[in-house]
Design an enzyme around this catalytic site. Structure first.
Site, PDB file in Angstrom:
ATOM      1  N   GLN A 114      59.202 -44.085  86.953  1.00 47.19           N
ATOM      2  CA  GLN A 114      59.277 -42.725  87.457  1.00 47.19           C
ATOM      3  C   GLN A 114      59.417 -41.709  86.332  1.00 47.19           C
ATOM      4  OE1 GLN A 114      63.610 -41.887  89.004  1.00 47.19           O
ATOM      5  NE2 GLN A 114      63.036 -43.973  89.614  1.00 47.19           N
ATOM      6  N   ARG A 164      56.709 -41.215  91.264  1.00 44.96           N
ATOM      7  CA  ARG A 164      56.723 -42.646  90.985  1.00 44.96           C
ATOM      8  C   ARG A 164      55.348 -43.131  90.549  1.00 44.96           C
ATOM      9  NH1 ARG A 164      59.913 -41.528  95.371  1.00 44.96           N
ATOM     10  NH2 ARG A 164      62.110 -42.101  95.106  1.00 44.96           N
TER      11      ARG A 164
END
Length: 395
Positions: free
Chosen positions: A100, A275
């Site tokens: 992320q 993400r």
């Protein structure tokens, strides 16, 4: 309500969490029935903490909303509005978190405004704020943090002897300028070949040799995510093992993932996460590529600075937060509470008391419990024997 107040945080039960770490920290029976991933301490609207005052429990968010200048201080309230600008957590990872990154402040404002103006837009953002963050290890802590030297990543992938990775290796051999191409090729790998590719990685990743540690990581991630090219993106990042007390800092655009361990995390109070893989949650590759910074992080570990006897901090270039570690010994005197503005004091070891400097009623802080000190309280002290972390607004 100018006083030091007991503060109760909220535990979030994400699937990657530990069934023992937070319970053992707080002295509760372990293992727990469900994973316990994060203990949130702050006023984030997603799960605000509760303070206990003369009239009973009240949400910290509501307390700040009713009196922002008293709780935050006039300067902090003028800059950030009626919101606590930081969020403190105890993070307990039993399994890897997603790859992320987080947007910078300007991009977050623009992207959130554009998303809110278009009901058909992908819902990537929960607020208009950036989310720089820092983690200090309480136990040995494994993490991926920032891109490592591309020539090392190229050698690791080359050692797998998977011919169709040649374009990725070639991009990495071009140096930092090729990082974006390498990441983009991997994250947009044809869906119908992903499982075969990761299967080849699992077969090829050897248990010995110069890059055995990287290959062990690849085997572990491939076993968890057998059709996710994020397994290979992970091999482009610095693989860090923190000793207790060591820290890493994740500025905007830093690609990272926590792997295992328990630590204190502090961040700007945002929940904006983009993400790139290693997760069942939504992945938006195009948006992630817009916010990533394709630069080498040569030294991922952030050194601590001793600012007073028994007091450490870590220097980060953000206004929203500062973090201090205080160690109180039997022979030592009470310590002045460091930091500016509203402060949260979290116990991790021993038995410690936080009080106003003049005629204050002490609040006991034991491992896994906390106290809240409003800005209007003024100077405070920490006494006892043990270890605490103090979250504050940076001066």
């Amino acid at each position: 309500m100018a006083a030091v107040l007991p503060l109760r945080g909220v535990i979030r039960p994400y699937a990657w969490g530990s069934r023992s770490a937070l319970a053992e920290l707080q002295g509760r029976p372990a293992p727990t029935d469900a994973p316990e991933a994060e203990l949130w301490l702050g006023a984030h609207p997603g799960d605000p903490s509760t303070v206990t005052g003369p009239d009973g429990p009240v949400s910290l968010a509501a307390l700040i909303g009713d009196d922002p200048k008293g709780q935050l201080g006039a300067e902090v309230a003028d800059e950030f509005g009626a919101r606590l600008p930081y969020l403190m957590k105890v993070l307990a990872a039993e399994a890897p978190l997603s790859l992320q990154a987080h947007p910078d402040d300007e991009y977050a404002k623009q992207a959130y405004a554009a998303q809110e103006a278009d009901p058909q837009a992908p819902r990537n953002y929960t607020d208009a704020h950036h989310k720089p963050e820092m983690l200090v290890a309480l136990t040995p802590f494994d993490a991926l943090c920032g891109f490592r030297a591309p020539d090392v990543s190229a050698a690791v992938l080359e050692g797998l002897r998977i011919p169709r990775l040649a374009p990725v290796i070639a991009a990495l051999r071009a140096g930092p300028a090729g990082l974006r191409d390498a990441v983009q090729v991997l994250l947009t790998w044809p869906a119908d070949d992903r499982a075969a590719l990761i299967g080849d990685v699992l077969t090829a990743a050897r248990a010995d040799g110069e890059y055995a540690r990287s290959y062990a990581l690849a085997r572990d991630l491939a076993g968890r995510y057998p059709d996710d090219p994020g397994v290979l993106v992970a091999l482009l990042l610095n693989q860090v093992r923190l000793a207790p007390g060591e820290a890493i800092y994740m500025p905007a655009g830093n690609l990272h993932a926590y792997l295992s361990g328990t630590g204190i995390e502090i961040m700007a109070a945002s929940d904006n996460v983009l993400r790139g893989g290693l997760t069942p949650k939504r992945v938006d590759v195009d948006e992630l590529l817009r916010v990533l910074r394709f630069e080498v992080l040569a030294e991922p570990i952030l050194p601590a600075t001793q600012v007073a006897p028994g007091v450490q901090t870590w220097s980060v270039p953000v206004r929203e937060f500062a973090l201090y570690r205080l160690e109180l010994t039997p022979a030592g005197p009470p310590l002045p509470l460091p930091g500016e503005g509203p402060r949260i004091v979290l116990g991790v070891r021993g038995d410690v008391f936080v009080a106003e400097a003049v005629d204050g009623t002490p609040v006991e802080v034991t491992p896994g419990t906390a106290a809240y000190v409003p800005a209007e309280t003024g100077p405070a002290t920490v006494a006892g024997v043990g270890e605490v972390f103090v979250a504050a607004v940076a001066s």
